[in-house]
Design a protein around this motif. Structure first.
Motif: not given
Length: 265
Positions: A1-8, A197-199, A115-117, A230-234
């Motif tokens: 996931m590279t953007d912040l699409d609300v529905l996604t 993928g969540f924290a 998470v990354a930024p 811990r490799d979480r992305t969101l």
């Protein structure tokens, strides 16, 4: 996931977070299923009801489901929270909950971000403040004292609950305090949700004299860095009206609302 699409993001939240029970279960906690509902019993502050969706239940069938929960917790003599979301259906679910004796508490906004930024940013605290990870009961009790000063009510259940979580699986969450000398001025914890993928971030209450000085923001950044390790992305937060603007400026976006509906026998 590279953007912040609300529905996604909302779909990811619904699919990965909403129908989860604690795993492993803290001592004394049990989980039951009632149709689409997950019923969690034995938490330090009462029961909890969650679900991915209600499976199309409406009308009398939905009323019967709600009534069964009332009977369970009436028999147990303990309160229970039905976690209602703004996009839940049917639309009359809030009315049906109120009719069964549930009372709405303060609405919050579910915000999610990458998470990354955030993990790439160093937390900056005011002079004289340090961030420290804690597990000891004495530190959890200090968090409770801070929370009780902020909210002017009893929060002893918080230390009990965190202590039981840490004992069940110390790798599942990290509790962080912001301290000025011997005083806890703010605290928050991050849960690393297994199999997702969540924290998720919790806490964040801050003593009045220390607000608007970057403490809350630093706690968010610090915990985001832990999530990244811990490799979480969101990153997901149930945000109050006070914290939501800060989190949005940090890049998180609102995807829905959540309102605790509380039944008290």
């Amino acid at each position: 996931m590279t953007d912040l699409d609300v529905l996604t993001l909302r779909e990811a939240y619904d699919n990965q977070l909403r129908a989860l029970a604690p795993d492993p279960l803290p001592t004394g906690v049990t989980v039951e299923r009632d149709g689409p509902l997950i019923r969690i019993l034995g938490l330090t502050d009462g029961g909890f009801l969650t679900y991915r969706d209600l499976g199309g239940l409406t009308g009398a069938a939905l009323d019967e489901l709600i009534a069964r929960q009332v009977e369970v917790f009436r028999a147990r003599g303990e309160p229970v929270e039905w976690k209602l979301h703004g996009h839940d259906v049917p639309a009359d679910l809030p009315d049906r909950l109120r009719a069964a004796g549930f009372v709405p508490d303060e609405r919050e906004t579910v915000v999610i971000g990458l998470v990354a930024p955030l993990a790439a940013t160093l937390p900056v605290v005011p002079e004289g403040v340090r961030l420290r990870e804690v597990t000891a009961r004495a530190d959890l009790d200090r968090i409770v004292a801070m929370e009780e000063e902020v909210w002017n009510d009893s929060r002893g259940f918080l230390a009990d609950g965190l202590e039981r979580e840490i004992a069940a699986d110390p790798q599942s969450l990290t509790v962080v305090v912001a301290e000025a000398g011997e005083t806890v001025v703010s605290a928050g914890w991050v849960r690393y949700v297994p199999g997702t993928g969540f924290a998720t971030l919790w806490g964040g209450s801050t003593l009045e004299a220390w607000r608007r000085r970057g403490v809350y923001r630093a706690l968010v950044t610090y915990r985001a860095r832990l999530a990244g390790q811990r490799d979480r992305t969101l990153l997901q937060v149930d945000a109050s009206d006070d914290s939501r603007p800060i989190l949005e400026r940090m890049g998180l976006v609102p995807v829905t609302t959540t309102t605790p509906y509380i039944y008290t026998p």
